[in-house]
Design a protein around this motif. Structure first.
Motif, PDB file in Angstrom:
ATOM      1  N   ARG A  91     -37.392 -10.819  59.938  1.00  0.00           N
ATOM      2  CA  ARG A  91     -36.588 -10.504  61.113  1.00  0.00           C
ATOM      3  C   ARG A  91     -35.311  -9.782  60.700  1.00  0.00           C
ATOM      4  NH1 ARG A  91     -35.785 -13.538  66.217  1.00  0.00           N
ATOM      5  NH2 ARG A  91     -33.686 -13.135  66.887  1.00  0.00           N
ATOM      6  N   GLU A  92     -34.635 -10.310  59.684  1.00  0.00           N
ATOM      7  CA  GLU A  92     -33.383  -9.699  59.230  1.00  0.00           C
ATOM      8  C   GLU A  92     -33.619  -8.297  58.684  1.00  0.00           C
ATOM      9  OE1 GLU A  92     -29.491 -10.745  56.461  1.00  0.00           O
ATOM     10  OE2 GLU A  92     -31.194 -12.115  56.479  1.00  0.00           O
ATOM     11  N   ALA A  93     -34.677  -8.137  57.896  1.00  0.00           N
ATOM     12  CA  ALA A  93     -35.004  -6.815  57.351  1.00  0.00           C
ATOM     13  C   ALA A  93     -35.290  -5.827  58.482  1.00  0.00           C
ATOM     14  CB  ALA A  93     -36.206  -6.912  56.409  1.00  0.00           C
ATOM     15  N   PHE A  94     -36.033  -6.259  59.464  1.00  0.00           N
ATOM     16  CA  PHE A  94     -36.382  -5.388  60.592  1.00  0.00           C
ATOM     17  C   PHE A  94     -35.131  -4.962  61.362  1.00  0.00           C
ATOM     18  CE2 PHE A  94     -38.288  -4.251  64.666  1.00  0.00           C
ATOM     19  CZ  PHE A  94     -39.383  -3.503  64.249  1.00  0.00           C
ATOM     20  N   VAL A  95     -34.235  -5.907  61.613  1.00  0.00           N
ATOM     21  CA  VAL A  95     -32.997  -5.597  62.343  1.00  0.00           C
ATOM     22  C   VAL A  95     -32.118  -4.664  61.520  1.00  0.00           C
ATOM     23  CG1 VAL A  95     -30.829  -6.599  63.186  1.00  0.00           C
ATOM     24  CG2 VAL A  95     -33.003  -7.667  63.767  1.00  0.00           C
ATOM     25  N   LEU A  96     -32.004  -4.919  60.223  1.00  0.00           N
ATOM     26  CA  LEU A  96     -31.179  -4.061  59.371  1.00  0.00           C
ATOM     27  C   LEU A  96     -31.710  -2.630  59.350  1.00  0.00           C
ATOM     28  CD1 LEU A  96     -30.514  -6.480  56.363  1.00  0.00           C
ATOM     29  CD2 LEU A  96     -28.853  -5.692  58.079  1.00  0.00           C
ATOM     30  N   SER A  97     -33.017  -2.489  59.366  1.00  0.00           N
ATOM     31  CA  SER A  97     -33.617  -1.159  59.363  1.00  0.00           C
ATOM     32  C   SER A  97     -33.505  -0.466  60.717  1.00  0.00           C
ATOM     33  CB  SER A  97     -35.091  -1.254  58.958  1.00  0.00           C
ATOM     34  OG  SER A  97     -35.734  -0.015  59.148  1.00  0.00           O
ATOM     35  N   GLN A  98     -33.957  -1.158  61.758  1.00  0.00           N
ATOM     36  CA  GLN A  98     -34.090  -0.520  63.057  1.00  0.00           C
ATOM     37  C   GLN A  98     -32.785  -0.437  63.846  1.00  0.00           C
ATOM     38  OE1 GLN A  98     -37.125   0.981  63.983  1.00  0.00           O
ATOM     39  NE2 GLN A  98     -37.290   0.565  61.800  1.00  0.00           N
ATOM     40  N   LEU A  99     -31.909  -1.410  63.688  1.00  0.00           N
ATOM     41  CA  LEU A  99     -30.673  -1.398  64.472  1.00  0.00           C
ATOM     42  C   LEU A  99     -29.465  -0.921  63.677  1.00  0.00           C
ATOM     43  CD1 LEU A  99     -31.046  -4.666  66.585  1.00  0.00           C
ATOM     44  CD2 LEU A  99     -31.673  -2.332  67.184  1.00  0.00           C
ATOM     45  N   GLU A 100     -29.440  -1.210  62.379  1.00  0.00           N
ATOM     46  CA  GLU A 100     -28.300  -0.784  61.581  1.00  0.00           C
ATOM     47  C   GLU A 100     -28.588   0.476  60.778  1.00  0.00           C
ATOM     48  OE1 GLU A 100     -26.105  -3.773  59.496  1.00  0.00           O
ATOM     49  OE2 GLU A 100     -26.543  -5.280  61.013  1.00  0.00           O
ATOM     50  N   VAL A 111     -39.404  -5.718  51.058  1.00  0.00           N
ATOM     51  CA  VAL A 111     -38.857  -5.155  52.294  1.00  0.00           C
ATOM     52  C   VAL A 111     -39.954  -4.415  53.047  1.00  0.00           C
ATOM     53  CG1 VAL A 111     -37.228  -3.472  53.266  1.00  0.00           C
ATOM     54  CG2 VAL A 111     -36.492  -4.996  51.424  1.00  0.00           C
ATOM     55  N   LYS A 112     -40.778  -3.659  52.347  1.00  0.00           N
ATOM     56  CA  LYS A 112     -41.881  -2.938  52.986  1.00  0.00           C
ATOM     57  C   LYS A 112     -42.844  -3.917  53.664  1.00  0.00           C
ATOM     58  CE  LYS A 112     -41.720   1.083  49.992  1.00  0.00           C
ATOM     59  NZ  LYS A 112     -42.378   1.851  48.933  1.00  0.00           N
ATOM     60  N   ARG A 113     -43.130  -5.044  53.000  1.00  0.00           N
ATOM     61  CA  ARG A 113     -43.998  -6.051  53.604  1.00  0.00           C
ATOM     62  C   ARG A 113     -43.353  -6.647  54.850  1.00  0.00           C
ATOM     63  NH1 ARG A 113     -44.764  -9.705  48.930  1.00  0.00           N
ATOM     64  NH2 ARG A 113     -44.390  -8.021  47.520  1.00  0.00           N
ATOM     65  N   HIS A 114     -42.047  -6.934  54.756  1.00  0.00           N
ATOM     66  CA  HIS A 114     -41.332  -7.460  55.921  1.00  0.00           C
ATOM     67  C   HIS A 114     -41.376  -6.466  57.081  1.00  0.00           C
ATOM     68  CE1 HIS A 114     -39.986 -10.950  53.865  1.00  0.00           C
ATOM     69  NE2 HIS A 114     -38.912 -10.447  53.275  1.00  0.00           N
ATOM     70  N   LEU A 160     -30.231   0.935  57.955  1.00  0.00           N
ATOM     71  CA  LEU A 160     -30.216   0.839  56.497  1.00  0.00           C
ATOM     72  C   LEU A 160     -31.547   1.292  55.923  1.00  0.00           C
ATOM     73  CD1 LEU A 160     -27.704  -0.918  57.147  1.00  0.00           C
ATOM     74  CD2 LEU A 160     -28.409  -2.414  55.312  1.00  0.00           C
ATOM     75  N   THR A 161     -31.494   1.837  54.716  1.00  0.00           N
ATOM     76  CA  THR A 161     -32.715   2.227  54.024  1.00  0.00           C
ATOM     77  C   THR A 161     -33.356   0.975  53.430  1.00  0.00           C
ATOM     78  OG1 THR A 161     -31.625   2.538  51.889  1.00  0.00           O
ATOM     79  CG2 THR A 161     -31.666   4.450  53.390  1.00  0.00           C
ATOM     80  N   TYR A 162     -34.605   1.107  53.009  1.00  0.00           N
ATOM     81  CA  TYR A 162     -35.293  -0.031  52.410  1.00  0.00           C
ATOM     82  C   TYR A 162     -34.563  -0.486  51.142  1.00  0.00           C
ATOM     83  CZ  TYR A 162     -39.333   0.518  55.543  1.00  0.00           C
ATOM     84  OH  TYR A 162     -40.163   0.582  56.627  1.00  0.00           O
ATOM     85  N   ALA A 163     -34.049   0.466  50.370  1.00  0.00           N
ATOM     86  CA  ALA A 163     -33.312   0.125  49.146  1.00  0.00           C
ATOM     87  C   ALA A 163     -32.048  -0.668  49.486  1.00  0.00           C
ATOM     88  CB  ALA A 163     -32.960   1.384  48.368  1.00  0.00           C
ATOM     89  N   GLN A 164     -31.341  -0.249  50.521  1.00  0.00           N
ATOM     90  CA  GLN A 164     -30.128  -0.964  50.928  1.00  0.00           C
ATOM     91  C   GLN A 164     -30.464  -2.371  51.435  1.00  0.00           C
ATOM     92  OE1 GLN A 164     -28.925   2.071  53.735  1.00  0.00           O
ATOM     93  NE2 GLN A 164     -27.188   2.700  52.437  1.00  0.00           N
ATOM     94  N   ILE A 165     -31.552  -2.467  52.175  1.00  0.00           N
ATOM     95  CA  ILE A 165     -31.981  -3.772  52.691  1.00  0.00           C
ATOM     96  C   ILE A 165     -32.372  -4.681  51.530  1.00  0.00           C
ATOM     97  CG2 ILE A 165     -33.724  -4.986  54.068  1.00  0.00           C
ATOM     98  CD1 ILE A 165     -33.839  -2.385  55.802  1.00  0.00           C
TER      99      ILE A 165
END
Length: 166
Positions: A123-132, A150-153, A134-139
């Motif tokens: 959930r946190e990874a998804f929110v960081l990517s889609q709403l904030e 992160v890719k699996r999340h 962030l790149t996968y590396a940053q997440i």
């Protein structure tokens, strides 16, 4: 809903509504919120009447449902507080109308509900990517996990959202 299910739900409501309201009032400290959440709990009962056929411990079942309803209530309140705090930072000239605020808050609540079934890290990874944004590396760095994780999340998040849309 078949007649037998209606009678079973009615009996469950009649026998346990007062107890559930009191249980919720002790946890929430507010009779009005407790009444609302008791009704929400019984709505969940109505959505799954087949469970009532095998129900042995009605209070345990109601408690389990009510805990989920309370959890959603607190999460929604936290989301609303965060939104209100963010709005307080916006210059008055850019402030939203009350109607737009309500629509945005309802949208945020719907997004929160959609993501509810995800594990916390996904959930946190998804929110960081889609709403904030962030790149996968940053997440990966922020969550202290690998990019592969992160890719699996993210895959889990997208699959979860697609399943809900369908």
């Amino acid at each position: 809903m078949p007649s037998a299910d209606t009678h079973t739900v009615h009996a469950l409501y009649t026998e346990h509504h007062g107890w559930l309201s009191t249980w919720l009032r002790r946890r929430l400290g507010c009779a009005h919120s407790a009444a609302d959440l008791a009704q929400d709990t019984f709505v969940r009962v109505l959505l799954r009447p087949q469970v009532l056929l095998t129900l042995r411990e009605p209070r345990a079942y109601l408690t389990t449902l009510a805990k989920g309803v309370v959890s959603e209530h607190w999460r929604r309140q936290a989301l609303e507080r965060a939104y209100i705090d963010a709005l307080a930072q916006v210059p008055e000239a850019l402030a939203l109308s009350p109607e737009d605020r309500l629509q945005l808050l309802q949208t945020l609540d719907a997004i929160d509900a959609m993501l509810d079934g995800l594990p916390p890290k996904a959930r946190e990874a998804f929110v960081l990517s889609q709403l904030e944004g962030l790149t996968y590396a940053q997440i990966a760095q922020r969550l202290a996990v690998s990019e592969r994780t992160v890719k699996r999340h993210m895959a889990l998040g997208f699959a979860h959202c697609l399943a809900l849309v369908e």
